[in-house]
Design a protein around this motif. Structure first.
Motif, mmCIF file in Angstrom:
data_model
loop_
_atom_site.group_PDB
_atom_site.id
_atom_site.type_symbol
_atom_site.label_atom_id
_atom_site.label_comp_id
_atom_site.label_asym_id
_atom_site.label_seq_id
_atom_site.Cartn_x
_atom_site.Cartn_y
_atom_site.Cartn_z
ATOM 1 N N UNK A 53 -9.673 9.101 -8.492
ATOM 2 C CA UNK A 53 -8.248 8.227 -8.164
ATOM 3 C C UNK A 53 -8.824 6.861 -7.921
ATOM 4 N N UNK A 54 -7.706 6.020 -7.844
ATOM 5 C CA UNK A 54 -8.157 4.535 -7.675
ATOM 6 C C UNK A 54 -7.898 4.137 -6.124
ATOM 7 N N UNK A 55 -8.970 3.059 -5.941
ATOM 8 C CA UNK A 55 -8.857 2.840 -4.197
ATOM 9 C C UNK A 55 -8.360 1.135 -4.526
ATOM 10 N N UNK A 56 -7.357 0.965 -3.546
ATOM 11 C CA UNK A 56 -6.551 -0.406 -3.312
ATOM 12 C C UNK A 56 -7.561 -1.360 -2.633
ATOM 13 N N UNK A 57 -7.955 -2.352 -3.190
ATOM 14 C CA UNK A 57 -8.824 -3.228 -2.459
ATOM 15 C C UNK A 57 -7.902 -4.660 -2.331
ATOM 16 N N UNK A 58 -7.981 -4.951 -1.106
ATOM 17 C CA UNK A 58 -7.179 -6.545 -0.898
ATOM 18 C C UNK A 58 -7.974 -7.356 -0.985
ATOM 19 N N UNK A 61 1.193 7.314 -6.476
ATOM 20 C CA UNK A 61 -0.024 7.808 -6.959
ATOM 21 C C UNK A 61 -0.883 6.875 -7.768
ATOM 22 N N UNK A 62 -0.590 5.414 -7.599
ATOM 23 C CA UNK A 62 -1.483 4.529 -8.214
ATOM 24 C C UNK A 62 -2.852 4.543 -7.971
ATOM 25 N N UNK A 63 -2.693 4.614 -6.463
ATOM 26 C CA UNK A 63 -3.967 4.721 -5.601
ATOM 27 C C UNK A 63 -4.116 5.938 -4.674
ATOM 28 N N UNK A 74 0.963 -1.208 -0.082
ATOM 29 C CA UNK A 74 0.094 0.240 0.079
ATOM 30 C C UNK A 74 0.653 1.227 -0.004
ATOM 31 N N UNK A 75 2.013 1.197 0.616
ATOM 32 C CA UNK A 75 2.944 2.512 0.868
ATOM 33 C C UNK A 75 3.504 2.603 -0.673
ATOM 34 N N UNK A 76 3.804 1.561 -1.208
ATOM 35 C CA UNK A 76 4.546 1.935 -2.446
ATOM 36 C C UNK A 76 3.319 2.621 -3.697
#
Length: 329
Positions: A75-80, A20-22, A13-15
């Motif tokens: 913007x994108x949301x990161x989902x696990x 700016x990917x998410x 997530x930090x990367x």
């Protein structure tokens, strides 16, 4: 299979936040107890370090949360997403419930999530904390100190009868990809089918009589994404309320099962969140089993855009009365 840790997910997530990917992360947030987790949005690495968790109690399926979250901002949301979650993800895409371009999916392997209710049934109430670092859980209790219990004995029902270790959607995959599992998930349905009509009625009468109409099953279900539910409509005559009689109490769940027929991915969220421990997934599995029997094997959410048998007319479709000829109970 590689053991994925909280730190692994925070590092990813930090990367993605840094480049700016998410712009935000959909993850699990710690609650009052170690087993009490809830979905939450994190906008910084510091927030994740403070309250993000991932362990054997991170069972929540995030797919449904993306419907509203992708509408909030650019913007994108990161989902696990665990393997079973990705089927719900694909099904929602098939139904055009959110924009795929607004989500970055990290597929995470899963060897099964733990059911806190099973632990309490086995060891009693008063559970203070649970160490899940090994296949033998160490459970600290308020009254009897530390007890041990095998993880395999307290898995969520959907994990005990897992249908797939394979991710059907992801942008980035952690660990090795799994396979579709030869599951025994229809065994309980088959046992119910062997009962007489009166026995089945008694079984469901007993189970559904515990319903308190909290709507947790509906609210967690990825297949329930109507803008306004009929049970929230004051003009429907069935607006959300405590069941007034036994008929209403049963019809709520029967209507819901019909509503998601052909679309349910068998993610098991309905049973996982039920505070009364009603095996609601069995209603949905009955529909899935019948659909497979009448129309051929079909797994909702396996492919984006696939048409469910109930909405895909063919000349080979069964006719009224054919179900009886095919041995339906």
């Amino acid at each position: 299979m590689q053991k994925i840790t909280r730190d692994n997910l925070i590092e990813i997530a930090e990367k993605l936040l840094a480049d700016g990917t998410v712009t935000r992360v959909l993850g699990w947030k710690k609650g009052e107890f170690s087993y009490d987790q809830t979905p939450a949005i994190f906008t910084s690495v510091q927030e994740m370090k403070d309250s993000f968790v991932f362990d054997d109690f991170s069972g929540a399926n995030f797919s449904k949360y993306l419907v509203k979250e992708t509408r909030k901002e650019d913007g994108k949301v990161l989902a696990f997403l665990k393997p079973c979650d990705t089927y719900s993800f694909n099904q929602l895409l098939t139904e055009h419930r959110f924009d795929r371009e607004k989500v970055y999916v990290v597929g995470i392997p899963c060897e099964g999530m733990v059911d806190i209710n099973k632990i309490k049934m086995a060891l009693g109430d008063g559970v203070v904390s649970i160490n899940t670092d090994s296949n033998t859980l160490k459970v600290e209790t308020l009254y009897d100190g530390v007890k041990e219990i095998a993880k395999a004995d307290v898995l969520l029902e959907r994990c005990k009868n897992c249908k797939s270790k394979k991710h059907v959607a992801f942008d980035q995959l952690l660990g090795e990809e799994g396979d579709v599992v030869d599951s025994n998930r229809f065994d309980q349905v088959a046992e119910l089918e062997k009962m007489s009509a009166d026995e089945r009625f008694a079984f469901w009468q007993n189970e559904l009589s515990r319903c308190i109409r909290c709507n947790a099953c509906r609210d967690a279900c990825p297949a329930c994404t109507c803008e306004k539910c009929v049970f929230d409509n004051p003009n429907s005559g069935v607006e959300n309320k405590s069941p007034a009689n036994s008929f209403e109490e049963k019809m709520f769940h029967i209507i819901r099962a019909f509503h998601v027929a052909g679309r349910c991915t068998d993610c098991g969220e309905c049973s996982r969140v039920c505070p009364q421990n009603i095996p609601l997934h069995l209603l949905n599995r009955k529909f899935i089993k019948d659909i497979n029997s009448f129309y051929g094997d079909y797994q909702a959410g396996e492919e984006v855009g696939s048409r469910a048998p109930l909405v895909n007319y063919t000349k080979e479709d069964i006719e009224p009365g054919d179900a009886v000829n095919k041995g339906d109970k």
